[in-house]
Design an enzyme around this catalytic site. Sequence first.
Site, mmCIF file in Angstrom:
data_model
loop_
_atom_site.group_PDB
_atom_site.id
_atom_site.type_symbol
_atom_site.label_atom_id
_atom_site.label_comp_id
_atom_site.label_asym_id
_atom_site.label_seq_id
_atom_site.Cartn_x
_atom_site.Cartn_y
_atom_site.Cartn_z
ATOM 1 N N ASN A 108 0.878 -1.168 -0.003
ATOM 2 C CA ASN A 108 -0.172 -0.054 -0.116
ATOM 3 C C ASN A 108 0.750 1.314 -0.090
ATOM 4 O O ASN A 108 1.650 1.391 0.715
ATOM 5 C CB ASN A 108 -0.758 -0.129 1.202
ATOM 6 C CG ASN A 108 -1.899 0.961 1.375
ATOM 7 O OD1 ASN A 108 -1.521 2.412 1.220
ATOM 8 N ND2 ASN A 108 -2.942 0.737 1.657
ATOM 9 N N ASP A 116 -0.047 4.620 -0.073
ATOM 10 C CA ASP A 116 -0.891 5.601 0.314
ATOM 11 C C ASP A 116 -0.092 6.617 1.131
ATOM 12 O O ASP A 116 0.020 7.876 1.056
ATOM 13 C CB ASP A 116 -2.163 5.402 1.419
ATOM 14 C CG ASP A 116 -3.089 4.710 0.848
ATOM 15 O OD1 ASP A 116 -3.108 4.281 -0.449
ATOM 16 O OD2 ASP A 116 -4.045 4.111 1.520
ATOM 17 N N HIS A 117 0.999 5.972 2.096
ATOM 18 C CA HIS A 117 1.627 7.100 2.820
ATOM 19 C C HIS A 117 2.794 7.707 2.135
ATOM 20 O O HIS A 117 3.238 8.912 2.664
ATOM 21 C CB HIS A 117 2.250 6.613 4.073
ATOM 22 C CG HIS A 117 0.948 5.908 5.224
ATOM 23 N ND1 HIS A 117 -0.050 6.859 5.256
ATOM 24 C CD2 HIS A 117 0.903 4.909 5.434
ATOM 25 C CE1 HIS A 117 -0.986 6.223 6.134
ATOM 26 N NE2 HIS A 117 -0.608 5.159 6.017
ATOM 27 N N ARG A 145 2.684 18.949 1.932
ATOM 28 C CA ARG A 145 3.202 20.203 1.215
ATOM 29 C C ARG A 145 2.397 20.600 -0.069
ATOM 30 O O ARG A 145 3.028 21.615 -0.441
ATOM 31 C CB ARG A 145 4.794 20.097 0.828
ATOM 32 C CG ARG A 145 5.670 20.101 1.898
ATOM 33 C CD ARG A 145 5.837 21.454 2.556
ATOM 34 N NE ARG A 145 6.289 21.413 3.969
ATOM 35 C CZ ARG A 145 7.746 21.726 4.219
ATOM 36 N NH1 ARG A 145 8.327 22.035 3.167
ATOM 37 N NH2 ARG A 145 8.126 21.904 5.397
ATOM 38 N N HIS A 205 -5.770 3.471 -1.525
ATOM 39 C CA HIS A 205 -6.881 3.663 -0.818
ATOM 40 C C HIS A 205 -7.328 5.052 -1.522
ATOM 41 O O HIS A 205 -6.960 6.002 -0.930
ATOM 42 C CB HIS A 205 -7.067 3.544 0.605
ATOM 43 C CG HIS A 205 -8.477 3.907 1.195
ATOM 44 N ND1 HIS A 205 -8.625 3.709 2.468
ATOM 45 C CD2 HIS A 205 -9.467 4.063 0.908
ATOM 46 C CE1 HIS A 205 -9.855 3.949 2.809
ATOM 47 N NE2 HIS A 205 -10.506 4.148 1.744
ATOM 48 N N ARG A 248 -9.771 7.831 -0.942
ATOM 49 C CA ARG A 248 -10.706 8.118 0.077
ATOM 50 C C ARG A 248 -11.542 9.371 -0.616
ATOM 51 O O ARG A 248 -11.133 10.082 -1.251
ATOM 52 C CB ARG A 248 -10.052 8.686 1.420
ATOM 53 C CG ARG A 248 -9.585 7.393 2.210
ATOM 54 C CD ARG A 248 -8.774 8.274 3.546
ATOM 55 N NE ARG A 248 -8.427 7.007 4.350
ATOM 56 C CZ ARG A 248 -9.120 6.699 5.279
ATOM 57 N NH1 ARG A 248 -10.504 7.373 5.609
ATOM 58 N NH2 ARG A 248 -8.937 5.827 6.157
ATOM 59 N N ARG A 305 -7.586 12.620 1.219
ATOM 60 C CA ARG A 305 -6.359 12.989 2.004
ATOM 61 C C ARG A 305 -5.038 12.648 1.546
ATOM 62 O O ARG A 305 -3.978 13.284 1.915
ATOM 63 C CB ARG A 305 -6.566 12.550 3.655
ATOM 64 C CG ARG A 305 -6.389 11.265 3.812
ATOM 65 C CD ARG A 305 -6.534 10.770 5.054
ATOM 66 N NE ARG A 305 -8.045 10.835 5.825
ATOM 67 C CZ ARG A 305 -8.367 10.517 6.691
ATOM 68 N NH1 ARG A 305 -7.463 9.441 7.351
ATOM 69 N NH2 ARG A 305 -9.593 10.358 7.207
ATOM 70 N N HIS A 306 -4.892 11.503 0.868
ATOM 71 C CA HIS A 306 -3.598 10.988 0.313
ATOM 72 C C HIS A 306 -3.610 10.767 -1.080
ATOM 73 O O HIS A 306 -3.051 11.827 -1.990
ATOM 74 C CB HIS A 306 -2.743 10.001 1.173
ATOM 75 C CG HIS A 306 -3.766 9.110 1.558
ATOM 76 N ND1 HIS A 306 -4.732 8.178 0.921
ATOM 77 C CD2 HIS A 306 -3.953 8.492 2.823
ATOM 78 C CE1 HIS A 306 -5.123 7.240 1.720
ATOM 79 N NE2 HIS A 306 -4.754 7.410 2.841
ATOM 80 N N GLU A 351 -8.583 0.086 -2.892
ATOM 81 C CA GLU A 351 -9.330 0.099 -1.702
ATOM 82 C C GLU A 351 -10.377 1.311 -1.708
ATOM 83 O O GLU A 351 -10.131 2.351 -1.875
ATOM 84 C CB GLU A 351 -8.228 0.239 -0.542
ATOM 85 C CG GLU A 351 -8.527 -0.444 0.472
ATOM 86 C CD GLU A 351 -7.444 -0.295 1.892
ATOM 87 O OE1 GLU A 351 -6.283 -0.731 1.686
ATOM 88 O OE2 GLU A 351 -7.744 0.645 2.660
ATOM 89 N N THR A 385 -8.296 3.099 8.382
ATOM 90 C CA THR A 385 -9.215 2.462 8.779
ATOM 91 C C THR A 385 -9.407 1.612 10.028
ATOM 92 O O THR A 385 -8.320 0.963 10.261
ATOM 93 C CB THR A 385 -9.268 1.126 7.362
ATOM 94 O OG1 THR A 385 -8.856 1.776 6.353
ATOM 95 C CG2 THR A 385 -10.422 0.355 7.417
ATOM 96 N N GLU A 416 -10.479 -9.941 3.038
ATOM 97 C CA GLU A 416 -9.238 -9.437 3.663
ATOM 98 C C GLU A 416 -9.380 -9.414 4.980
ATOM 99 O O GLU A 416 -10.319 -8.826 5.693
ATOM 100 C CB GLU A 416 -8.783 -8.183 2.999
ATOM 101 C CG GLU A 416 -7.349 -7.890 3.641
ATOM 102 C CD GLU A 416 -6.922 -6.521 3.439
ATOM 103 O OE1 GLU A 416 -7.088 -5.848 2.236
ATOM 104 O OE2 GLU A 416 -6.263 -5.728 4.115
ATOM 105 N N HIS A 439 -3.193 -5.036 7.919
ATOM 106 C CA HIS A 439 -3.629 -3.978 8.599
ATOM 107 C C HIS A 439 -2.608 -3.732 9.912
ATOM 108 O O HIS A 439 -2.756 -4.970 10.700
ATOM 109 C CB HIS A 439 -5.002 -3.804 9.190
ATOM 110 C CG HIS A 439 -5.107 -2.078 9.347
ATOM 111 N ND1 HIS A 439 -4.802 -1.584 10.443
ATOM 112 C CD2 HIS A 439 -5.758 -1.172 8.536
ATOM 113 C CE1 HIS A 439 -5.169 -0.066 10.292
ATOM 114 N NE2 HIS A 439 -5.681 -0.067 9.241
#
Length: 390
Positions: free
Chosen positions: A159, A161-162, A170, A195, A197, A201-202, A222, A253, A303, A343
Site C-alpha cells: 500500500n 498511500d503514505h 506540502r 485507498h 478516500r 487526504r492522500h 481500496e 481504517t 481480507e 493492517h
Amino acid sequence: MPVLIRSETTGPSRVSLEALHVTAETIMRIAALSNNELSILLVNDPQMQELNLKFRGKDQPTNVLAFPMDDITPDSPDPGILGDIVISVDTAGREAAGRSITCHQRIQRLLIHGLVHLMGYDHERSEEDAFLMEREENKIILELNRQQRRQPMIQLAINVDHVATIRQARGGNEPDPVTAAGICELAGASGIVVHLREDRRHIQDRDVHLLRQLVKTKLNLEMGASEEIIRIALAVKPEMITLVPEKRKELTTEGGLDVAGQIKKLSGVVARMEEAGIPVSMFIDPDSRQIAAAVKAGAAFVEIHTGRYSDATSEEEINREFDLIASAAEEAYEAGLKVNAGHGLNYLNTKRIAGLATIEELSIGHAIMARAIFVGLEQAVREMRSLLGP
Ligand code: PXP
C-alpha cells in the site's frame, strides 16, 4: 509402518483416515520421529470416558489421551515405539464447531498435543513445563501449516498511500506514489494497493489513473462503497477492489466492514463490479458472521483485519488474536473464498501470519514506508518479502 491408525467409532465418519495418516506422518517427520512407531486410536465419547476413568480417575470424556510405550509394557519398552494416542472424535467435533474449524483440523491439533506428551513434555507438571510444552507444540503447528500451505507462495501487496501522505503535507508533487509503486514492483511486490478516500487526504484521482497505466502486477483499489468512488472504480478497472468502511475523522481504517449489516447494498456493488469483470474483496474482522455474509454478498475475496493482532501487547492477547485470524482464514478458505490479510503488520509480527496456509496475500503499507525512510524503499520491500518465505 511408523503410523498405525485404527477407528473404533460408530456412526457417520467425520474424518478421512487416509488424510489423517498423511498428516500424522508429516507431523512425525517434523518432530524428527519418522523412524519411530505411533499408534492412533479414534473413539467415541463413551469409550473415552471409560479410558479417562480407568487411567486418570476422571469420570468424563476428554479430547485426547496419550499413553507412552513404557506405560503400556513397562518391562522392556522398545525405544522405537512411542506409544498410543487416543482421540475422541465426538469431543474433537464439538471443539471444532466452537472454534469454527473442521474436525480434521481439530484432530490434527490434538494429535500434535498427544505426540508432544509422548515426547516427554507434560503441561500438568508445572507452569514452566506448560510453557515448554506449548512452545514445542507451536513449533510443530507452524511448520505443519507451512508444509500444508495450499497457496504455493504468499504474495505481498504494498500500500503506497503514505507516500502520497508525505506529498500532500506540502501540497506539491513529491514524493510521487506512482514512482514508489514502480520501485515496489521491481523489489518484489506482487501487487499495489491504494485507498482513494472520499476526502482525498492522500491518494488523488490522478494517482489512480496513472497507476492503472503503470502497474504491471496487480492494482487493488481500496474504497468505501460510495457512489462517486464506485463510478471511478468502474471506469479505471483495477484488477480488484477491496471494500472498506470509511469514516472521515479516522486516522486509518479502524475496523472491518459490517457486511452482515448491509448485505443488500454490498451485493449490489458486487453485481456492478462483476459486470465490469472486477473481483471484490471485503475487509472484515475475523468473525464467522462476517465471513458468511461475504459469501452471501458474492465476494470473491475477504481480507482479514489483522489490526487487533498487531495492536495486542501481552503474549496471551497476541495468541488469542492470532488464533481468531487463523480460524477465520481457515473458515473463509473452506467456504470457497480467497483469503488476504492486512493492517498494522510489521517486520516483527508478519512472519507468523504469513505461516498460515490459507492466506494468499498480505497487504502492508505503513511499516514498509516507515522503514523505507531509513533504508530506502527497495531495501524495505526486499526485507519484508524475505520474511514471507521463498
Ligand atoms: N488493508 C486495509 C484494508 C487497509 O485499510 C490498510 C491501511 O490502509 C492496510 C491493509 C495496510 O495497513 P498498514 O498501512 O497498517 O500496513
